[in-house]
Design a protein around this motif. Structure first.
Motif, PDB file in Angstrom:
ATOM      1  N   SER A 261       0.743  -1.416  -0.231  1.00  0.00           N
ATOM      2  CA  SER A 261       0.003  -0.320  -0.103  1.00  0.00           C
ATOM      3  C   SER A 261       0.833   1.320  -0.242  1.00  0.00           C
ATOM      4  N   LYS A 280     -10.329   0.427  -2.527  1.00  0.00           N
ATOM      5  CA  LYS A 280     -10.544   0.403  -1.653  1.00  0.00           C
ATOM      6  C   LYS A 280     -10.469  -1.315  -1.445  1.00  0.00           C
ATOM      7  N   PHE A 281      -9.801  -1.476   0.207  1.00  0.00           N
ATOM      8  CA  PHE A 281     -10.093  -2.802   0.535  1.00  0.00           C
ATOM      9  C   PHE A 281     -11.359  -3.178   1.007  1.00  0.00           C
ATOM     10  N   GLY A 283     -11.985  -7.613   1.544  1.00  0.00           N
ATOM     11  CA  GLY A 283     -10.605  -8.487   1.653  1.00  0.00           C
ATOM     12  C   GLY A 283     -11.529 -10.085   0.932  1.00  0.00           C
ATOM     13  N   TRP A 308      -8.982  -8.417  -1.762  1.00  0.00           N
ATOM     14  CA  TRP A 308      -7.629  -8.351  -1.513  1.00  0.00           C
ATOM     15  C   TRP A 308      -7.065  -9.188   0.185  1.00  0.00           C
ATOM     16  N   PRO A 311      -5.027  -5.287   3.867  1.00  0.00           N
ATOM     17  CA  PRO A 311      -5.308  -3.689   3.137  1.00  0.00           C
ATOM     18  C   PRO A 311      -4.093  -2.871   3.093  1.00  0.00           C
ATOM     19  N   THR A 312      -2.899  -3.432   3.115  1.00  0.00           N
ATOM     20  CA  THR A 312      -2.111  -3.163   2.922  1.00  0.00           C
ATOM     21  C   THR A 312      -0.753  -3.776   1.679  1.00  0.00           C
ATOM     22  N   PRO A 314      -3.437  -3.951  -2.029  1.00  0.00           N
ATOM     23  CA  PRO A 314      -3.895  -3.354  -2.683  1.00  0.00           C
ATOM     24  C   PRO A 314      -4.151  -4.234  -3.915  1.00  0.00           C
TER      25      PRO A 314
END
Ligand SMILES: [Ca+2]
Ligand SMILES: [Ca+2]
Length: 334
Positions: A261, A280-281, A283, A308, A311-312, A314
């Motif tokens: 990210s 945008k995250f 999962g 993803w 979140p870190t 993408p």
């Protein structure tokens, strides 16, 4: 911006501060509003290519302030511009060159803005190494030794911590970096060879300029640079050459599914569809079986493949043909 990467942050600030200064200086010293900027204000990926490739096309991703509406011409060198494409960002331009019949040479491209200002880009088509077209990869005859470079051997303690990189070495913490590097692998080639291995597979060594938990290497922040805590692009080449002289191959691990990210594509995204789930995250479902189940429903396939991991990380949309080209060319470049 807690997760902001200090390295790329500093870089961007420099670029945007320097640019107007150069412009105003040039305008005041030249009567006509025509001025040349330095090549350093344009980035190009891949940074070079080769003459005589089986596929004569190479698609350049050119990055620079306001470059998307520029017109492009080739002022020097034997190549043809096949296509020019801008996406959503005003700072990226994709230029596809046809290098059919070109020898190794330096090309000069000129990118001209609406107001007549222009920037020059010098681009090298290099000579291929002899026999590179018949290079052989690994196969079933190989015995492969997998290395987590950060945890294998520390051959150079001077690179354990590098200015501008947040994730520091601390062997007391299991998620921190522990100092291993390319020199550590070079130092132990005899050991690896003595066990009978014919290939080394290192976990990813491309730059992971993440705030923490980056030792594994799966959060790429620059597809063209070896992480300085492992060494440098030259050090990677030396590893490859040393290993080859010992009869051992090196397998490069590259992550094409996602980026870290702190990659600058998050600050300035080439197109709205560059990153899955609109940047945008969301999962992943981890429903891996959906990819090979002939009865899987579309939402399960999409939920797994476009989600993803965290979140870190993408998730990249390789259905975008410019991103797909970027990744394929990057693999060939290495
Ligand atoms: Ca080290
Ligand atoms: Ca994916």
């Amino acid at each position: 911006m807690v997760n902001f990467n200090s390295v790329s942050h500093a870089f961007l600030l420099n670029r945007y501060r320097v640019l107007p200064l150069l412009l105003s200086t040039a305008v005041s010293s030249v009567a006509a509003p025509v001025y040349a900027l330095q090549q350093s204000e344009l980035e190009v990926y891949p940074p070079n290519w080769w003459a005589g490739m089986q596929n004569p096309e190479v698609e350049l991703m050119i990055y620079g302030e306001g470059v998307a509406d520029d017109t492009v011409s080739i002022d020097k060198g034997k190549a043809i511009i096949n296509r020019v494409k801008a996406l959503d960002s005003e700072n990226y331009l994709f230029v596809t060159l046809d290098t059919s019949g070109a020898r190794a040479q330096e090309l000069t491209l000129t990118l001209t803005d609406n107001d007549g200002s222009y920037r020059r880009l010098h681009y090298s088509l290099e000579k291929r190494k002899e026999g590179s077209a018949s290079r052989k990869g690994f196969g079933p005859e190989d015995a492969i030794y997998l290395i987590a470079p950060d945890r294998f051997a520390n051959g150079n303690s001077a690179n354990d911590n590098v200015d501008g990189y947040q994730d520091k070495a601390d062997r007391q913490l299991k998620g921190s970096r522990h100092g291993g590097d390319i020199q550590g692998i070079v130092d132990n080639l005899d050991y690896i060879k003595s066990m009978g291995f014919t290939q080394i597979w290192t976990m990813p060594m491309l730059e992971n300029a993440m705030d923490k938990y980056s030792y594994h290497g799966y959060s790429t922040t620059d597809y063209y640079t070896i992480d300085p805590r492992f060494g440098s692009n030259d050090a990677f080449l030396e590893l490859s050459e040393h290993a080859k002289s010992e009869g051992v191959g090196v397998i490069m691990d590259m992550v094409l599914n996602h980026i870290g990210s702190n990659h600058k594509w998050l600050e300035d995204t080439p197109s709205k569809d560059w990153i899955n789930n609109e940047g945008k995250f969301v999962g992943t479902t981890h429903k891996r079986e959906s990819l090979h189940d002939p009865h899987a429903i579309e939402s399960d396939i999409k939920g797994f493949s476009d989600g993803w991991f965290v979140p870190t990380m993408p998730d990249l949309n390789q259905r975008n043909p410019h991103l797909a080209n970027y990744l394929v060319q990057n693999a060939i470049w290495w």
